[in-house]
Design a protein around this motif. Sequence first.
Motif, PDB file in Angstrom:
ATOM      1  N   VAL A 194       0.759  -1.322   0.042  1.00 20.46           N
ATOM      2  CA  VAL A 194      -0.256   0.056  -0.342  1.00 20.46           C
ATOM      3  C   VAL A 194       0.940   1.256   0.074  1.00 20.46           C
ATOM      4  O   VAL A 194       2.276   1.535   1.038  1.00 20.46           O
ATOM      5  N   PHE A 195       0.480   2.272  -0.809  1.00 26.36           N
ATOM      6  CA  PHE A 195       1.139   3.346  -1.072  1.00 26.36           C
ATOM      7  C   PHE A 195       0.194   4.485  -0.923  1.00 26.36           C
ATOM      8  O   PHE A 195      -0.715   4.844  -1.504  1.00 26.36           O
ATOM      9  N   THR A 196       0.225   4.837   0.162  1.00 20.67           N
ATOM     10  CA  THR A 196      -1.072   6.102   1.078  1.00 20.67           C
ATOM     11  C   THR A 196      -0.328   7.716   0.682  1.00 20.67           C
ATOM     12  O   THR A 196       0.483   8.155   0.939  1.00 20.67           O
ATOM     13  N   ASN A 197      -1.322   8.046  -0.234  1.00 15.30           N
ATOM     14  CA  ASN A 197      -0.647   9.630  -0.476  1.00 15.30           C
ATOM     15  C   ASN A 197       0.882   9.724  -1.330  1.00 15.30           C
ATOM     16  O   ASN A 197       1.483  10.644  -0.455  1.00 15.30           O
ATOM     17  N   GLY A 198       1.107   8.736  -2.083  1.00 18.14           N
ATOM     18  CA  GLY A 198       2.562   8.281  -2.827  1.00 18.14           C
ATOM     19  C   GLY A 198       3.948   7.617  -2.086  1.00 18.14           C
ATOM     20  O   GLY A 198       4.482   7.521  -2.216  1.00 18.14           O
ATOM     21  N   LEU A 199       3.070   7.209  -0.114  1.00 15.32           N
ATOM     22  CA  LEU A 199       4.530   6.494  -0.038  1.00 15.32           C
ATOM     23  C   LEU A 199       3.923   5.494   0.403  1.00 15.32           C
ATOM     24  O   LEU A 199       3.112   4.952   1.240  1.00 15.32           O
ATOM     25  N   PHE A 200       5.257   4.620   0.440  1.00 11.91           N
ATOM     26  CA  PHE A 200       5.102   3.525   1.566  1.00 11.91           C
ATOM     27  C   PHE A 200       3.863   3.547   2.505  1.00 11.91           C
ATOM     28  O   PHE A 200       4.499   4.619   3.401  1.00 11.91           O
ATOM     29  N   ASP A 201       3.534   2.650   2.822  1.00 11.41           N
ATOM     30  CA  ASP A 201       2.521   2.391   3.968  1.00 11.41           C
ATOM     31  C   ASP A 201       2.671   1.201   5.033  1.00 11.41           C
ATOM     32  O   ASP A 201       2.073   0.339   4.550  1.00 11.41           O
ATOM     33  N   ALA A 202       3.741   0.988   5.749  1.00 10.81           N
ATOM     34  CA  ALA A 202       3.739  -0.257   6.024  1.00 10.81           C
ATOM     35  C   ALA A 202       2.853  -1.157   7.019  1.00 10.81           C
ATOM     36  O   ALA A 202       2.708  -2.694   6.868  1.00 10.81           O
ATOM     37  N   ALA A 203       1.904   0.033   7.866  1.00 11.97           N
ATOM     38  CA  ALA A 203       1.122  -0.903   8.244  1.00 11.97           C
ATOM     39  C   ALA A 203      -0.055  -1.525   7.599  1.00 11.97           C
ATOM     40  O   ALA A 203      -0.749  -2.299   8.567  1.00 11.97           O
ATOM     41  N   ARG A 204      -0.165  -1.282   6.582  1.00 14.01           N
ATOM     42  CA  ARG A 204      -2.064  -1.116   5.651  1.00 14.01           C
ATOM     43  C   ARG A 204      -1.097  -2.379   5.271  1.00 14.01           C
ATOM     44  O   ARG A 204      -1.919  -2.943   4.324  1.00 14.01           O
ATOM     45  N   SER A 205       0.481  -2.493   4.326  1.00 15.57           N
ATOM     46  CA  SER A 205       0.627  -3.453   4.033  1.00 15.57           C
ATOM     47  C   SER A 205       0.623  -4.861   4.626  1.00 15.57           C
ATOM     48  O   SER A 205       1.327  -5.162   6.246  1.00 15.57           O
ATOM     49  N   GLN A 206       0.359  -5.618   3.781  1.00 16.62           N
ATOM     50  CA  GLN A 206       0.631  -7.094   4.292  1.00 16.62           C
ATOM     51  C   GLN A 206       1.474  -8.305   3.028  1.00 16.62           C
ATOM     52  O   GLN A 206       0.493  -8.216   2.494  1.00 16.62           O
ATOM     53  N   ILE A 207       2.830  -7.534   3.982  1.00 14.32           N
ATOM     54  CA  ILE A 207       3.729  -8.881   2.331  1.00 14.32           C
ATOM     55  C   ILE A 207       3.956 -10.485   2.949  1.00 14.32           C
ATOM     56  O   ILE A 207       4.405 -10.299   4.196  1.00 14.32           O
ATOM     57  N   GLY A 208       3.418 -11.291   2.337  1.00 17.74           N
ATOM     58  CA  GLY A 208       4.000 -12.250   3.082  1.00 17.74           C
ATOM     59  C   GLY A 208       5.143 -12.765   2.542  1.00 17.74           C
ATOM     60  O   GLY A 208       6.023 -11.764   1.569  1.00 17.74           O
ATOM     61  N   ARG A 209       5.374 -14.503   2.262  1.00 16.59           N
ATOM     62  CA  ARG A 209       5.981 -14.808   2.150  1.00 16.59           C
ATOM     63  C   ARG A 209       6.956 -14.970   0.674  1.00 16.59           C
ATOM     64  O   ARG A 209       5.781 -15.533   0.549  1.00 16.59           O
ATOM     65  N   LEU A 210       7.609 -14.862  -0.032  1.00 18.55           N
ATOM     66  CA  LEU A 210       7.835 -14.750  -1.299  1.00 18.55           C
ATOM     67  C   LEU A 210       8.663 -16.100  -1.649  1.00 18.55           C
ATOM     68  O   LEU A 210       9.496 -16.025  -0.762  1.00 18.55           O
ATOM     69  N   PRO A 211       8.487 -15.917  -2.846  1.00 16.75           N
ATOM     70  CA  PRO A 211       9.097 -17.400  -3.176  1.00 16.75           C
ATOM     71  C   PRO A 211      10.817 -17.127  -2.994  1.00 16.75           C
ATOM     72  O   PRO A 211      11.558 -15.958  -3.659  1.00 16.75           O
ATOM     73  N   ASP A 212      11.711 -18.043  -3.107  1.00 13.06           N
ATOM     74  CA  ASP A 212      13.115 -18.146  -2.903  1.00 13.06           C
ATOM     75  C   ASP A 212      13.309 -17.340  -4.453  1.00 13.06           C
ATOM     76  O   ASP A 212      13.536 -17.310  -5.685  1.00 13.06           O
ATOM     77  N   GLY A 213      14.116 -16.727  -4.008  1.00 15.72           N
ATOM     78  CA  GLY A 213      15.438 -15.750  -5.203  1.00 15.72           C
ATOM     79  C   GLY A 213      14.233 -14.826  -5.241  1.00 15.72           C
ATOM     80  O   GLY A 213      15.197 -13.120  -6.191  1.00 15.72           O
ATOM     81  N   VAL A 214      12.832 -14.288  -5.617  1.00 16.03           N
ATOM     82  CA  VAL A 214      12.460 -13.321  -5.194  1.00 16.03           C
ATOM     83  C   VAL A 214      12.837 -11.785  -4.700  1.00 16.03           C
ATOM     84  O   VAL A 214      13.104 -11.868  -3.768  1.00 16.03           O
ATOM     85  N   VAL A 215      13.019 -11.004  -5.615  1.00 18.38           N
ATOM     86  CA  VAL A 215      13.191  -9.311  -4.650  1.00 18.38           C
ATOM     87  C   VAL A 215      12.381  -8.740  -5.335  1.00 18.38           C
ATOM     88  O   VAL A 215      12.059  -8.326  -6.042  1.00 18.38           O
ATOM     89  N   LEU A 216      12.158  -7.472  -3.883  1.00 20.81           N
ATOM     90  CA  LEU A 216      11.192  -6.699  -3.855  1.00 20.81           C
ATOM     91  C   LEU A 216      11.730  -5.753  -3.096  1.00 20.81           C
ATOM     92  O   LEU A 216      12.078  -5.677  -1.995  1.00 20.81           O
ATOM     93  N   LYS A 217      11.451  -3.877  -3.766  1.00 18.19           N
ATOM     94  CA  LYS A 217      11.903  -3.471  -3.471  1.00 18.19           C
ATOM     95  C   LYS A 217      10.862  -2.507  -3.214  1.00 18.19           C
ATOM     96  O   LYS A 217      10.699  -2.589  -4.426  1.00 18.19           O
ATOM     97  N   ILE A 218      11.301  -1.412  -2.356  1.00 17.27           N
ATOM     98  CA  ILE A 218       9.655  -0.313  -2.049  1.00 17.27           C
ATOM     99  C   ILE A 218      10.519   0.992  -1.903  1.00 17.27           C
ATOM    100  O   ILE A 218      10.591   1.425  -0.277  1.00 17.27           O
ATOM    101  N   GLU A 219      12.036   1.532  -2.863  1.00 20.18           N
ATOM    102  CA  GLU A 219      12.678   2.624  -1.883  1.00 20.18           C
ATOM    103  C   GLU A 219      12.467   3.713  -3.647  1.00 20.18           C
ATOM    104  O   GLU A 219      12.774   3.725  -4.940  1.00 20.18           O
ATOM    105  N   GLY A 220      11.928   4.316  -3.555  1.00 20.58           N
ATOM    106  CA  GLY A 220      11.974   5.364  -4.620  1.00 20.58           C
ATOM    107  C   GLY A 220      11.108   4.944  -5.602  1.00 20.58           C
ATOM    108  O   GLY A 220      10.506   5.168  -7.060  1.00 20.58           O
ATOM    109  N   GLY A 221       9.899   4.196  -5.197  1.00 15.10           N
ATOM    110  CA  GLY A 221       9.130   3.171  -6.157  1.00 15.10           C
ATOM    111  C   GLY A 221       8.854   1.919  -5.583  1.00 15.10           C
ATOM    112  O   GLY A 221       8.715   1.299  -4.976  1.00 15.10           O
ATOM    113  N   PHE A 222       8.680   0.632  -6.710  1.00 11.05           N
ATOM    114  CA  PHE A 222       8.049  -0.537  -6.053  1.00 11.05           C
ATOM    115  C   PHE A 222       8.862  -1.321  -7.357  1.00 11.05           C
ATOM    116  O   PHE A 222       8.916  -0.289  -8.886  1.00 11.05           O
ATOM    117  N   GLU A 223       9.965  -2.368  -7.034  1.00 14.48           N
ATOM    118  CA  GLU A 223      10.437  -2.718  -8.289  1.00 14.48           C
ATOM    119  C   GLU A 223      10.001  -4.762  -7.485  1.00 14.48           C
ATOM    120  O   GLU A 223      10.309  -4.443  -6.309  1.00 14.48           O
TER     121      GLU A 223
END
Length: 142
Positions: A7-36
């Motif tokens: 979740v991005f609230t008003n353009g900023l990452f919102d950790a309290a509303r986000s629910q990121i589970g366990r991603l498969p091995d090797g998957v990389v998630l970046k949340i800095e200056g956008g989403f990758e």
Amino acid sequence: MKENKVVFTNGLFDAARSQIGRLPDGVVLKIEGGFELLIPDKVIVEEMVHLVFLAEKNTADLGEAVFPVKIRAGISTRLNVVLHKTGAFNFGPKNITVEIFLSENACVDYTQIEEAGVKGHFSTVNKFHLKIYQWVHIVKRF
């Protein structure tokens, strides 16, 4: 359906509303200056990736900034992504650029939802970079 909700609230990452589970091995998630999201070859991401852009207040001060969303899917990967804009105020960020890079035999189901209550002038640009034998299923709901 289980999901990884970012979740991005008003353009900023919102950790309290986000629910990121366990991603498969090797998957990389970046949340800095956008989403990758980087998915290595032959990995299937079973749980949907749900990107929520929530406007809780007027965000005109975000200006014309571009919010990048990049997904790189390796060979023979599978992924389900939903980009969801919601809220009752002027939407920010104004410009979201989604780029999906697909390798051979990669499959991405991509759904974009823009709720009727979302206000303001904004744009979403979708760019798909395809190789051989990949599949993109696109659904836009307004």
